[in-house]
Design an enzyme around this catalytic site. Structure first.
Site, short mmCIF file in Angstrom:
data_model
loop_
_atom_site.label_atom_id
_atom_site.label_comp_id
_atom_site.label_asym_id
_atom_site.label_seq_id
_atom_site.Cartn_x
_atom_site.Cartn_y
_atom_site.Cartn_z
N GLY A 44 0.77 -1.04 0.08
CA GLY A 44 -0.08 -0.10 -0.08
C GLY A 44 0.91 1.25 0.02
N SER A 111 6.80 -4.21 -2.19
CA SER A 111 6.28 -2.89 -2.53
C SER A 111 6.55 -2.06 -1.54
CB SER A 111 4.75 -3.36 -3.10
OG SER A 111 4.02 -2.12 -3.80
N TRP A 112 5.26 -1.52 -0.86
CA TRP A 112 5.50 -0.65 0.12
C TRP A 112 6.04 -1.25 1.35
CZ3 TRP A 112 5.86 3.72 2.49
CH2 TRP A 112 5.74 3.87 3.89
N ASP A 267 7.31 -4.77 -13.79
CA ASP A 267 6.61 -4.18 -12.67
C ASP A 267 6.42 -2.69 -13.17
OD1 ASP A 267 5.88 -2.83 -10.66
OD2 ASP A 267 7.27 -4.17 -9.37
N HIS A 295 4.47 -6.90 -10.72
CA HIS A 295 4.71 -6.29 -9.51
C HIS A 295 4.29 -7.14 -8.38
CE1 HIS A 295 4.89 -3.06 -6.36
NE2 HIS A 295 3.76 -3.47 -6.10
N1 STX Z 1 2.37 0.91 -3.69
C1 STX Z 1 2.41 -0.69 -4.34
C2 STX Z 1 1.94 -1.27 -3.30
O1 STX Z 1 2.30 -1.33 -2.04
C3 STX Z 1 3.42 1.84 -3.92
C4 STX Z 1 0.87 -2.11 -3.63
N2 STX Z 1 0.50 -2.27 -4.76
N3 STX Z 1 -0.47 -3.15 -4.72
C5 STX Z 1 -0.63 -3.63 -3.74
O2 STX Z 1 0.26 -3.10 -2.70
C6 STX Z 1 -1.59 -4.76 -3.23
C7 STX Z 1 -1.70 -5.79 -4.03
C8 STX Z 1 -1.56 -5.24 -1.85
C9 STX Z 1 -2.93 -4.10 -3.37
#
Ligand code: STX
Length: 314
Positions: A44, A111-112, A267, A295
């Site tokens: 997120g 990701s985050w 990604d 991603h």
């Molecule tokens: N935001 C990307 C991230 O953390 C920078 C992320 N993108 N999608 C997700 O997390 C989920 C699949 C968990 C919704």
């Protein structure tokens, strides 16, 4: 060697930890009570955890600790932006670690979750045994611009149009700010539609092969409102970092910790440049580029690489 996701399991313990007067965070433990501790950091920010996150570590070997960061998942208050910054989340991890009686733990985040893993490990390197990162993101202006303003727009013009067209023309030069106004306005219907559009844009660009069912699941209000509000809040504040390149510049604090950096070549959400820059500054870390993935942790090559990493660090 090919690896399989470990079987679905239920937590043997779970609860809520009061981390401030305002916030309570949900945590759970599964796997082996006496095993090697690992903490799993979701994305997120604002996406919350999922049961799938229990399945990347051997439950006979690992004590698998999953949490919902402030304001999302089962943490309360829902979608709250007050007292919600990277540094609050970093200190929550310390509070949770001490509460659970863990001396040191492996940190696993995509990701985050990779952003938070880096911020946490750089703040508290002495309690981190290994680091596994996937889909590297450091909240630099260039990364937020790429995804939310111009860049990813050129690969997904159809989806980008749905995201952008919600904002009137005279506000389109800064879509993150325009969305923030709507995600925090008094009109519930506007907040909800803004949350759906923001979340759909990200959900639709996650993987090389589209997954419409995942898109539908993520745009449900109880997911999308927290995800969009919290993510937008972090993006407009540049992740609450003092310096643009902070997480890359401070890698020296954690270079001694065994690490793997796993990145999908295609990604679109967190393009490979950031992972590559991180790997260049961290030659001791193993850099794994998955040539046929985007991603998500559910793309086969990414899943394989994550499982290989947790097995290697057993
Ligand atoms: N935001 C990307 C991230 O953390 C920078 C992320 N993108 N999608 C997700 O997390 C989920 C699949 C968990 C919704």
């Amino acid at each position: 060697m090919t690896h399989q996701l470990f079987p679905e399991i239920e937590p043997y313990a779970s609860g809520h930890l009061q981390v401030s007067e305002l916030h309570r965070i949900y945590w759970e433990e599964s796997g082996n009570k006496n095993g090697k501790p690992v903490v799993i950091l979701h994305g997120g920010p604002g996406a919350g955890s999922s049961p799938l996150m229990r399945r990347f570590h051997d439950p006979e070997h690992y004590r698998i600790i999953v949490l919902d960061q402030r304001g999302c998942g089962r943490s309360t208050p829902f979608a709250e932006l007050e007292e919600n910054t990277t540094w609050h989340l970093v200190e929550d991890l310390e509070k949770l670690r001490k509460f659970l009686g863990v001396d040191k733990w492996q940190v696993f985040g995509g990701s985050w979750g990779s952003t938070l893993a880096l911020a946490y490990a750089q703040s508290h390197p002495e309690v981190v045994t290994e680091i596994i990162l996937r889909g590297i993101f450091t909240v630099r202006r260039s990364e937020v611009q790429w995804f939310n303003q111009w860049g990813a727009s050129e690969l997904f013009p159809d989806e980008f149009e749905l995201y952008k067209s919600f904002i009137p023309g005279d506000e389109q030069d800064d879509l993150v700010e325009a969305y923030h106004r709507r995600l925090t306005c008094d009109d519930e219907a506007v907040r909800l539609e803004a949350a759906r559009r923001w979340t759909r844009w990200e959900a639709a660009t996650l993987s090389v092969i589209p997954d419409p069912l995942r898109v539908e699941a993520l745009v449900e209000p109880q997911i999308a409102l927290a995800f969009a509000r919290i993510e937008c809040h972090y993006f407009r504040n540049q992740g609450f970092f003092e310096r643009q390149e902070q997480l890359l510049e401070d890698v020296g604090r954690i270079r001694h910790i065994p690490a793997q950096i796993i990145q999908g070549r295609y990604d679109v959400v967190t393009p490979m440049r950031t992972a590559w820059e991180l790997a260049n500054r961290w030659p001791e870390a193993q850099f794994v580029v998955v040539e046929d993935a985007g991603h998500t942790m559910t793309e086969p090559g990414i899943t394989q690489a994550l499982l290989a990493a947790t097995e290697a660090f057993k």
